[in-house]
Design a protein around this motif. Sequence first.
Motif, mmCIF file in Angstrom:
data_model
loop_
_atom_site.group_PDB
_atom_site.id
_atom_site.type_symbol
_atom_site.label_atom_id
_atom_site.label_comp_id
_atom_site.label_asym_id
_atom_site.label_seq_id
_atom_site.Cartn_x
_atom_site.Cartn_y
_atom_site.Cartn_z
ATOM 1 N N ARG A 1 0.863 -1.200 0.000
ATOM 2 C CA ARG A 1 0.000 0.000 0.000
ATOM 3 C C ARG A 1 0.893 1.243 0.000
ATOM 4 O O ARG A 1 1.844 1.339 0.767
ATOM 5 C CB ARG A 1 -0.876 -0.044 1.267
ATOM 6 N N GLN A 2 0.583 2.200 -0.874
ATOM 7 C CA GLN A 2 1.424 3.382 -0.973
ATOM 8 C C GLN A 2 1.107 4.337 0.182
ATOM 9 O O GLN A 2 -0.050 4.700 0.377
ATOM 10 C CB GLN A 2 1.155 4.103 -2.308
ATOM 11 N N VAL A 3 2.147 4.734 0.950
ATOM 12 C CA VAL A 3 1.963 5.687 2.050
ATOM 13 C C VAL A 3 2.723 6.962 1.694
ATOM 14 O O VAL A 3 3.934 6.924 1.476
ATOM 15 C CB VAL A 3 2.522 5.104 3.377
ATOM 16 N N SER B 1 17.227 7.980 -8.138
ATOM 17 C CA SER B 1 15.861 8.418 -7.810
ATOM 18 C C SER B 1 16.026 9.552 -6.801
ATOM 19 O O SER B 1 17.115 9.760 -6.252
ATOM 20 C CB SER B 1 15.060 7.266 -7.191
ATOM 21 N N THR B 2 14.963 10.292 -6.575
ATOM 22 C CA THR B 2 15.005 11.357 -5.573
ATOM 23 C C THR B 2 14.382 10.811 -4.288
ATOM 24 O O THR B 2 13.251 10.311 -4.314
ATOM 25 C CB THR B 2 14.231 12.598 -6.054
ATOM 26 N N MET B 3 15.154 10.861 -3.214
ATOM 27 C CA MET B 3 14.666 10.309 -1.942
ATOM 28 C C MET B 3 14.719 11.354 -0.854
ATOM 29 O O MET B 3 15.656 12.153 -0.799
ATOM 30 C CB MET B 3 15.557 9.127 -1.505
ATOM 31 N N LEU B 4 13.708 11.340 0.010
ATOM 32 C CA LEU B 4 13.697 12.137 1.240
ATOM 33 C C LEU B 4 13.932 11.175 2.395
ATOM 34 O O LEU B 4 13.231 10.156 2.512
ATOM 35 C CB LEU B 4 12.340 12.833 1.417
ATOM 36 N N VAL B 5 14.943 11.455 3.209
ATOM 37 C CA VAL B 5 15.218 10.660 4.410
ATOM 38 C C VAL B 5 15.167 11.630 5.586
ATOM 39 O O VAL B 5 15.864 12.650 5.563
ATOM 40 C CB VAL B 5 16.603 9.992 4.342
ATOM 41 N N TYR B 6 14.278 11.355 6.575
ATOM 42 C CA TYR B 6 14.233 12.315 7.680
ATOM 43 C C TYR B 6 13.823 11.640 8.963
ATOM 44 O O TYR B 6 13.313 10.505 8.980
ATOM 45 C CB TYR B 6 13.287 13.481 7.327
ATOM 46 N N THR B 7 14.091 12.334 10.072
ATOM 47 C CA THR B 7 13.654 11.887 11.385
ATOM 48 C C THR B 7 13.031 13.063 12.122
ATOM 49 O O THR B 7 13.473 14.199 11.961
ATOM 50 C CB THR B 7 14.811 11.318 12.220
ATOM 51 N N ALA B 8 11.984 12.767 12.892
ATOM 52 C CA ALA B 8 11.375 13.800 13.759
ATOM 53 C C ALA B 8 11.552 13.357 15.212
ATOM 54 O O ALA B 8 10.782 13.718 16.094
ATOM 55 C CB ALA B 8 9.901 13.989 13.419
ATOM 56 N N GLY B 9 12.592 12.528 15.410
ATOM 57 C CA GLY B 9 12.913 12.107 16.781
ATOM 58 C C GLY B 9 12.355 10.757 17.148
ATOM 59 O O GLY B 9 12.557 10.282 18.272
ATOM 60 N N VAL C 1 3.361 10.707 -10.112
ATOM 61 C CA VAL C 1 2.250 11.258 -9.312
ATOM 62 C C VAL C 1 2.709 12.465 -8.483
ATOM 63 O O VAL C 1 1.909 13.099 -7.807
ATOM 64 C CB VAL C 1 1.628 10.199 -8.371
ATOM 65 N N GLY C 2 4.053 12.726 -8.494
ATOM 66 C CA GLY C 2 4.558 13.902 -7.770
ATOM 67 C C GLY C 2 4.467 13.731 -6.268
ATOM 68 O O GLY C 2 4.301 14.693 -5.532
ATOM 69 N N GLU C 3 4.539 12.484 -5.788
ATOM 70 C CA GLU C 3 4.452 12.219 -4.347
ATOM 71 C C GLU C 3 5.688 11.476 -3.852
ATOM 72 O O GLU C 3 6.223 10.604 -4.556
ATOM 73 C CB GLU C 3 3.233 11.329 -4.047
ATOM 74 N N PHE C 4 6.129 11.803 -2.642
ATOM 75 C CA PHE C 4 7.153 10.994 -1.963
ATOM 76 C C PHE C 4 6.422 9.850 -1.269
ATOM 77 O O PHE C 4 5.578 10.085 -0.409
ATOM 78 C CB PHE C 4 7.914 11.839 -0.930
ATOM 79 N N LEU C 5 6.736 8.617 -1.651
ATOM 80 C CA LEU C 5 6.077 7.431 -1.096
ATOM 81 C C LEU C 5 7.033 6.654 -0.209
ATOM 82 O O LEU C 5 8.222 6.515 -0.528
ATOM 83 C CB LEU C 5 5.559 6.542 -2.233
ATOM 84 N N LEU C 6 6.516 6.149 0.919
ATOM 85 C CA LEU C 6 7.339 5.410 1.883
ATOM 86 C C LEU C 6 7.984 4.205 1.198
ATOM 87 O O LEU C 6 7.287 3.323 0.695
ATOM 88 C CB LEU C 6 6.473 4.950 3.063
ATOM 89 N N SER C 7 9.307 4.200 1.159
ATOM 90 C CA SER C 7 10.017 3.082 0.497
ATOM 91 C C SER C 7 11.008 2.402 1.444
ATOM 92 O O SER C 7 11.386 1.259 1.234
ATOM 93 C CB SER C 7 10.782 3.622 -0.729
ATOM 94 N N HIS C 8 11.442 3.138 2.492
ATOM 95 C CA HIS C 8 12.439 2.591 3.435
ATOM 96 C C HIS C 8 11.960 2.870 4.857
ATOM 97 O O HIS C 8 12.438 3.807 5.508
ATOM 98 C CB HIS C 8 13.806 3.241 3.221
ATOM 99 N N PRO C 9 10.971 2.088 5.352
ATOM 100 C CA PRO C 9 10.466 2.328 6.707
ATOM 101 C C PRO C 9 11.500 1.956 7.770
ATOM 102 O O PRO C 9 12.249 0.996 7.606
ATOM 103 C CB PRO C 9 9.233 1.412 6.792
ATOM 104 N N ASN C 10 11.561 2.774 8.829
ATOM 105 C CA ASN C 10 12.389 2.496 10.004
ATOM 106 C C ASN C 10 13.819 2.053 9.642
ATOM 107 O O ASN C 10 14.239 0.923 9.922
ATOM 108 C CB ASN C 10 11.723 1.410 10.871
#
Length: 339
Positions: free
Chosen positions: A2-4, A167-175, A187-196
């Motif tokens: 499922r795309q998140v 590919s263009t990837m966003l990797v981030y943490t909010a703590g 679709v112009g969306e960043f989709l979860l590809s590398h959880p945790n």
Amino acid sequence: MRQVTVTEHLLVHQRESDMATGRFTRLLNEIILSAKLISRDVTKAGLLNILGKTGEVNIQGEEVRKMDDYANRVLIHRLERAGVLCAMASEENADLIEIPETFPVGDYFLAFDPLDGSANIDANVSIGTIFGIYRRKGGTGRSVTLGEVLQRGAEQVAAGYVIYGSSTMLVYTAGNGVNGFTLDPSVGEFLLSHPNIRIPEEGRIYSVNEGYWDFWDEATQEAVQYFKSPNNHNGKVYSMRYIGSLVSDFHRNLLYGGIFLYPRDNRDPKKKHGKLRYLVEAAPMAMIAEQAGGMAIDGHRRILDIEPQEIHERVPLIVGSKNEVLKVQEIYARHAEAA
Ligand code: P6P
């Protein structure tokens, strides 16, 4: 699977307080939009005549490239009108960037390197945007002092990078852990590809510019020599990988395991504390590394415990798999004791 989307993921995982106001979500969404705009032009820079240099020199004494300037302007333009920042600090700007009168002021402070590694862009090497987000720690209103925003990296509310590569990837943490999202341009969306994302406790890669060997102190030479000699670690052989683009070297080590070192050297008196900037390179990468189970030090101190005194303060950065960073820390400590 499922795309998140990153926004959906943020709303589900963001700490209640920030989500309730929606300001953090707004801030991250403006960074995401900026990343999409930068990605669109970085991937076809050669066709847009935006390669090459602007002819200007930035606060770092480095030649400003057209793409650097473009990325910087995109981020400033999007974020200054978001109504969530009290000020910004960019690797490309000498001073704090204040919010123009026409836009509302918020409580967050954003530090960013708009396009790190951009000297590589003409050679089509992956580059990236790096950011760290803090809460304003004092004062109110539009005029902001450095004392109200400069703080230990440990105070970052969030940190991340965008890597413009195959590919263009966003990797981030909010703590609460590190997650990776891949841009689906259709679709112009960043989709979860590398959880945790978790960095392997031990790696097989070391990344350092060995061309500076003669300019390093003995502790650094011993630390790098450690990785070059299999008999130092029961025959285990390390590979040396160095792209010369922090986001690329860091990202590979985050996923595969390994250690990145940019030690101090005595080539240039202006950079006797190393080349990398604390606020827009070392602190964000240190938060991500720690949140993924790794470590980040300047040789002796935990990067996130350092309190910067100026926007463009430089620090040595040794970051990556815990096992390798601990080994380097031990070597530096032994040399410090012997001194
Ligand atoms: P050197 C790019 O200019 C950068 O700031 C980082 O992205 C990269 O890790 C480093 O400099 C490379 O520096 O001295 O090895 O060319």
